[in-house]
Design a protein around this motif. Structure first.
Motif, PDB file in Angstrom:
ATOM      1  N   GLU A   1       0.834  -1.199   0.000  1.00  0.00           N
ATOM      2  CA  GLU A   1       0.000   0.000   0.000  1.00  0.00           C
ATOM      3  C   GLU A   1       0.873   1.254   0.000  1.00  0.00           C
ATOM      4  O   GLU A   1       0.625   2.198  -0.776  1.00  0.00           O
ATOM      5  CB  GLU A   1      -0.917   0.003   1.225  1.00  0.00           C
ATOM      6  N   ALA A   2       1.910   1.253   0.831  1.00  0.00           N
ATOM      7  CA  ALA A   2       2.791   2.420   0.914  1.00  0.00           C
ATOM      8  C   ALA A   2       3.533   2.660  -0.393  1.00  0.00           C
ATOM      9  O   ALA A   2       3.650   3.802  -0.855  1.00  0.00           O
ATOM     10  CB  ALA A   2       3.793   2.229   2.054  1.00  0.00           C
ATOM     11  N   ALA A   3       4.031   1.587  -1.020  1.00  0.00           N
ATOM     12  CA  ALA A   3       4.767   1.726  -2.276  1.00  0.00           C
ATOM     13  C   ALA A   3       3.870   2.250  -3.387  1.00  0.00           C
ATOM     14  O   ALA A   3       4.294   3.069  -4.216  1.00  0.00           O
ATOM     15  CB  ALA A   3       5.385   0.392  -2.680  1.00  0.00           C
ATOM     16  N   ALA A   4       2.628   1.782  -3.424  1.00  0.00           N
ATOM     17  CA  ALA A   4       1.693   2.248  -4.452  1.00  0.00           C
ATOM     18  C   ALA A   4       1.426   3.747  -4.308  1.00  0.00           C
ATOM     19  O   ALA A   4       1.381   4.484  -5.296  1.00  0.00           O
ATOM     20  CB  ALA A   4       0.385   1.465  -4.355  1.00  0.00           C
ATOM     21  N   LYS A   5       1.290   4.196  -3.061  1.00  0.00           N
ATOM     22  CA  LYS A   5       1.070   5.628  -2.820  1.00  0.00           C
ATOM     23  C   LYS A   5       2.303   6.438  -3.214  1.00  0.00           C
ATOM     24  O   LYS A   5       2.191   7.510  -3.814  1.00  0.00           O
ATOM     25  CB  LYS A   5       0.737   5.858  -1.353  1.00  0.00           C
ATOM     26  N   GLU A   6       3.481   5.911  -2.883  1.00  0.00           N
ATOM     27  CA  GLU A   6       4.723   6.602  -3.218  1.00  0.00           C
ATOM     28  C   GLU A   6       4.888   6.765  -4.726  1.00  0.00           C
ATOM     29  O   GLU A   6       5.482   7.738  -5.202  1.00  0.00           O
ATOM     30  CB  GLU A   6       5.918   5.848  -2.644  1.00  0.00           C
ATOM     31  N   LYS A   7       4.361   5.803  -5.490  1.00  0.00           N
ATOM     32  CA  LYS A   7       4.464   5.866  -6.940  1.00  0.00           C
ATOM     33  C   LYS A   7       3.396   6.765  -7.560  1.00  0.00           C
ATOM     34  O   LYS A   7       3.327   6.896  -8.784  1.00  0.00           O
ATOM     35  CB  LYS A   7       4.405   4.453  -7.528  1.00  0.00           C
ATOM     36  N   GLY A   8       2.556   7.340  -6.711  1.00  0.00           N
ATOM     37  CA  GLY A   8       1.588   8.313  -7.201  1.00  0.00           C
ATOM     38  C   GLY A   8       0.229   7.762  -7.573  1.00  0.00           C
ATOM     39  O   GLY A   8      -0.607   8.488  -8.122  1.00  0.00           O
ATOM     40  N   TYR A   9      -0.024   6.490  -7.285  1.00  0.00           N
ATOM     41  CA  TYR A   9      -1.328   5.922  -7.612  1.00  0.00           C
ATOM     42  C   TYR A   9      -2.409   6.435  -6.654  1.00  0.00           C
ATOM     43  O   TYR A   9      -2.164   6.600  -5.452  1.00  0.00           O
ATOM     44  CB  TYR A   9      -1.290   4.396  -7.514  1.00  0.00           C
ATOM     45  N   ASP A  10      -3.591   6.663  -7.201  1.00  0.00           N
ATOM     46  CA  ASP A  10      -4.775   6.903  -6.385  1.00  0.00           C
ATOM     47  C   ASP A  10      -5.377   5.525  -6.163  1.00  0.00           C
ATOM     48  O   ASP A  10      -5.867   4.898  -7.111  1.00  0.00           O
ATOM     49  CB  ASP A  10      -5.747   7.821  -7.137  1.00  0.00           C
ATOM     50  N   ILE A  11      -5.328   5.033  -4.935  1.00  0.00           N
ATOM     51  CA  ILE A  11      -5.629   3.614  -4.698  1.00  0.00           C
ATOM     52  C   ILE A  11      -6.933   3.393  -3.937  1.00  0.00           C
ATOM     53  O   ILE A  11      -7.474   4.300  -3.300  1.00  0.00           O
ATOM     54  CB  ILE A  11      -4.484   2.935  -3.927  1.00  0.00           C
ATOM     55  N   LYS A  12      -7.394   2.168  -4.047  1.00  0.00           N
ATOM     56  CA  LYS A  12      -8.472   1.676  -3.183  1.00  0.00           C
ATOM     57  C   LYS A  12      -8.014   0.334  -2.646  1.00  0.00           C
ATOM     58  O   LYS A  12      -7.338  -0.442  -3.349  1.00  0.00           O
ATOM     59  CB  LYS A  12      -9.791   1.559  -3.945  1.00  0.00           C
ATOM     60  N   VAL A  13      -8.350   0.067  -1.399  1.00  0.00           N
ATOM     61  CA  VAL A  13      -7.816  -1.113  -0.708  1.00  0.00           C
ATOM     62  C   VAL A  13      -8.963  -1.973  -0.192  1.00  0.00           C
ATOM     63  O   VAL A  13      -9.933  -1.463   0.383  1.00  0.00           O
ATOM     64  CB  VAL A  13      -6.912  -0.687   0.466  1.00  0.00           C
ATOM     65  N   GLY A  14      -8.837  -3.274  -0.409  1.00  0.00           N
ATOM     66  CA  GLY A  14      -9.812  -4.229   0.126  1.00  0.00           C
ATOM     67  C   GLY A  14      -9.151  -5.126   1.155  1.00  0.00           C
ATOM     68  O   GLY A  14      -7.965  -5.457   1.045  1.00  0.00           O
ATOM     69  N   ARG A  15      -9.917  -5.503   2.172  1.00  0.00           N
ATOM     70  CA  ARG A  15      -9.417  -6.403   3.222  1.00  0.00           C
ATOM     71  C   ARG A  15     -10.490  -7.415   3.577  1.00  0.00           C
ATOM     72  O   ARG A  15     -11.680  -7.088   3.584  1.00  0.00           O
ATOM     73  CB  ARG A  15      -9.032  -5.620   4.484  1.00  0.00           C
ATOM     74  N   PHE A  16     -10.054  -8.618   3.915  1.00  0.00           N
ATOM     75  CA  PHE A  16     -11.015  -9.594   4.425  1.00  0.00           C
ATOM     76  C   PHE A  16     -10.308 -10.523   5.413  1.00  0.00           C
ATOM     77  O   PHE A  16      -9.281 -11.114   5.079  1.00  0.00           O
ATOM     78  CB  PHE A  16     -11.640 -10.420   3.302  1.00  0.00           C
ATOM     79  N   PRO A  17     -10.842 -10.654   6.637  1.00  0.00           N
ATOM     80  CA  PRO A  17     -10.213 -11.498   7.655  1.00  0.00           C
ATOM     81  C   PRO A  17     -10.651 -12.958   7.539  1.00  0.00           C
ATOM     82  O   PRO A  17     -11.773 -13.255   7.123  1.00  0.00           O
ATOM     83  CB  PRO A  17     -10.726 -10.871   8.953  1.00  0.00           C
ATOM     84  N   PHE A  18      -9.777 -13.844   7.930  1.00  0.00           N
ATOM     85  CA  PHE A  18     -10.081 -15.275   7.890  1.00  0.00           C
ATOM     86  C   PHE A  18     -11.258 -15.640   8.807  1.00  0.00           C
ATOM     87  O   PHE A  18     -11.928 -16.648   8.575  1.00  0.00           O
ATOM     88  CB  PHE A  18      -8.838 -16.087   8.287  1.00  0.00           C
ATOM     89  N   ILE A  19     -11.493 -14.852   9.840  1.00  0.00           N
ATOM     90  CA  ILE A  19     -12.570 -15.158  10.783  1.00  0.00           C
ATOM     91  C   ILE A  19     -13.929 -15.151  10.087  1.00  0.00           C
ATOM     92  O   ILE A  19     -14.901 -15.722  10.570  1.00  0.00           O
ATOM     93  CB  ILE A  19     -12.565 -14.153  11.969  1.00  0.00           C
ATOM     94  N   GLY A  20     -14.011 -14.524   8.911  1.00  0.00           N
ATOM     95  CA  GLY A  20     -15.263 -14.497   8.163  1.00  0.00           C
ATOM     96  C   GLY A  20     -15.365 -15.595   7.121  1.00  0.00           C
ATOM     97  O   GLY A  20     -16.305 -15.587   6.315  1.00  0.00           O
ATOM     98  N   ASN A  21     -14.442 -16.532   7.132  1.00  0.00           N
ATOM     99  CA  ASN A  21     -14.404 -17.589   6.118  1.00  0.00           C
ATOM    100  C   ASN A  21     -14.731 -18.949   6.737  1.00  0.00           C
ATOM    101  O   ASN A  21     -14.104 -19.369   7.710  1.00  0.00           O
ATOM    102  CB  ASN A  21     -13.008 -17.625   5.473  1.00  0.00           C
TER     103      ASN A  21
END
Length: 473
Positions: free
Chosen positions: A371-391
């Protein structure tokens, strides 16, 4: 044995032997030179035997938690000699497998140590055999796949002695189980050994000079890993400077300065140096040929060319990431480029699509930008997360500590990076590697069907979460 070849490969690790096979498939008369055992460090002293050790640790973990699954196991003990014997057997089996592949593909295997001298179309290869005699070989193309070795830092007093201060070689063939172990460095190698010895009952301290463990991984994944490892009993010191590592008759002492500047001298039974690697560039004759070497690594372009006519280099020798699959892929690209149009690889090697895996408990895997590297490269990002507890599958397995994180370009939907921690993520990561290679977008992945019940569903949910569409949390 012939002395004239289309391609001579020096080094038989995963990069070298795969390159030799591909060259043979393309009709090249090929030889491979190895000074130790076929398969190189990876098969004999690295990737494979360490995974065999970690499998034993995984079984130990399950046995110790048998009651969580409704089972009774009265007593679980470690037979260290048997654990090591199994690991060495696995390594031997695969080394013999490489030997078979060389024979099958009609590749000449030459035992000895190689050096290079100036030739006509490519450097000459001089091989000193085990009898001490030199043999001169010539080829249209010569590939260096000599790999790398564990790094010492003499100026800081960090030097392995092979007895009490170990590199990976000694760490995977211990004669005794240390009660107190210091692991210096928290990259994949350091964390894997820390995880192994901790699971088998050793009191393990991990010292990392950087602010966090697994420093090449996404910061969020790194933090989750540290929390989980500490819960398992690992003593982790970040921002720690280790100096003056000294071995006495039975113990090792080290001066450890923490991030607050407080210095302590601590005693251990053994220490493992996991502070990086250096390329095997010595005594090859590279300087005389004019090959560029920087910080023990040979400089190459995206097709393995060194700038010296007829001389190529691949794998750990050329720099990070120091991974077997990177070496193999580099080698195939190089050989196919040598073969020419119609047979050549159309694209140069791209390190951003190389997946990284750490086979600890829990496992860690990633590909692409953090995530940090993508921001450093100038990308406008969106991030998704999902925990194993929901699987559902993770809950059924009793493996609910984990998460999948995906990073996308908000404008185009490009998958910039994927990061995972948890059970079997070293297997799951390939799905995202394929997605990056195929230039799939978040929409493509969202419309992909994932089998149920599988842990891979966490991958789907993470993609959906990037657009606020996660279904199970």
């Amino acid at each position: 044995m012939s002395t004239q070849y289309d391609l001579i490969v020096i080094g038989s690790g995963p990069g070298g032997y795969v390159s030799a096979i591909r060259a043979s498939q393309l009709g090249m008369k090929t030889a491979i030179i190895e000074r130790e055992a076929l398969g190189g460090i990876c098969l004999n002293w690295g990737c494979i035997p360490t995974k065999a050790l970690l499998r034993s640790a995984e079984v130990m973990h399950l046995a110790k938690h048998a009651k969580d699954f409704g089972l009774k196991i009265d007593k679980v003990e470690v037979d260290l000699e048997a654990v090591v014997k199994r690991s060495r057997g696995v390594a031997g089996q695969l080394s013999n497998g490489v030997k078979f592949l060389m024979k099958k593909n009609k590749i000449d295997v030459i035992e000895g140590t190689a050096r290079l001298e100036k030739g006509t179309t490519a450097p000459k290869v001089i091989v000193k055999g085990k009898d001490g005699k030199d043999t001169t070989l010539e080829a249209r193309h010569v590939m260096l796949a000599t790999g790398a070795r564990a790094r010492d830092i003499p100026q800081a007093g960090l030097v392995a002695d092979g007895k009490l201060i170990w590199t990976y070689r000694e760490a995977m063939t211990p004669d005794v189980m240390p009660k107190r172990l210091l692991v210096i460095g928290s990259g994949a190698i350091g964390i894997e050994f820390a995880s192994f010895y901790n699971e088998l009952g050793c009191e393990v301290t991990v010292a990392e000079v950087l602010p966090r463990i697994l420093p090449v991984e996404d910061a969020e994944i790194s933090a989750m890993a540290e929390k989980d490892f500490k819960k398992q009993g690992l003593n982790i010191i970040t921002g720690a400077k280790v100096e003056n590592l000294k071995a006495s008759k039975n113990t090792v002492t080290a001066d450890i300065t923490n991030k607050d500047g407080k210095k302590e001298s601590k005693e251990f039974d053994r220490a493992i140096l996991a502070v990086g690697i250096v390329g095997n560039v010595e005594n090859l004759g590279l300087e005389a040929l004019g090959a560029k070497v920087e910080k023990t690594h040979v400089k190459v372009d995206g097709f393995g060319k060194t700038g010296v006519p007829g001389l190529y280099a691949i794998g750990d020798l050329t720099g990070p990431p120091w991974l077997a699959h990177k070496a193999s892929h580099e080698g195939v690209i190089c050989v196919e480029a040598i073969a020419g149009k119609g047979k050549g690889h159309p694209e140069p090697f791209d390190a951003s699509n190389v997946p990284g895996c750490t086979y600890s408990h829990p496992q860690v895997a990633s590909v692409g930008f953090t995530e940090a590297a993508a921001k450093e490269k100038g990308y406008d990002i969106k991030v998704g997360r999902f925990p194993f507890i929901g699987n559902g599958k993770a809950i059924a397995m009793g493996e609910t500590n984990g998460m999948v994180k995906t990073v996308f370009d908000k404008k185009t939907g490009e998958l910039l990076g994927a990061h995972m921690i948890g059970a079997e993520v070293t297997e799951l990561i390939q799905g995202y590697v394929i997605a990056r290679q195929g230039e799939l977008t978040d929409i493509d992945l969202a419309h992909t069907i994932f089998a149920h019940p599988t842990i891979s569903e966490t991958m789907h949910e993470s993609v959906l979460d990037a657009d606020g569409k996660a279904l199970h949390i």
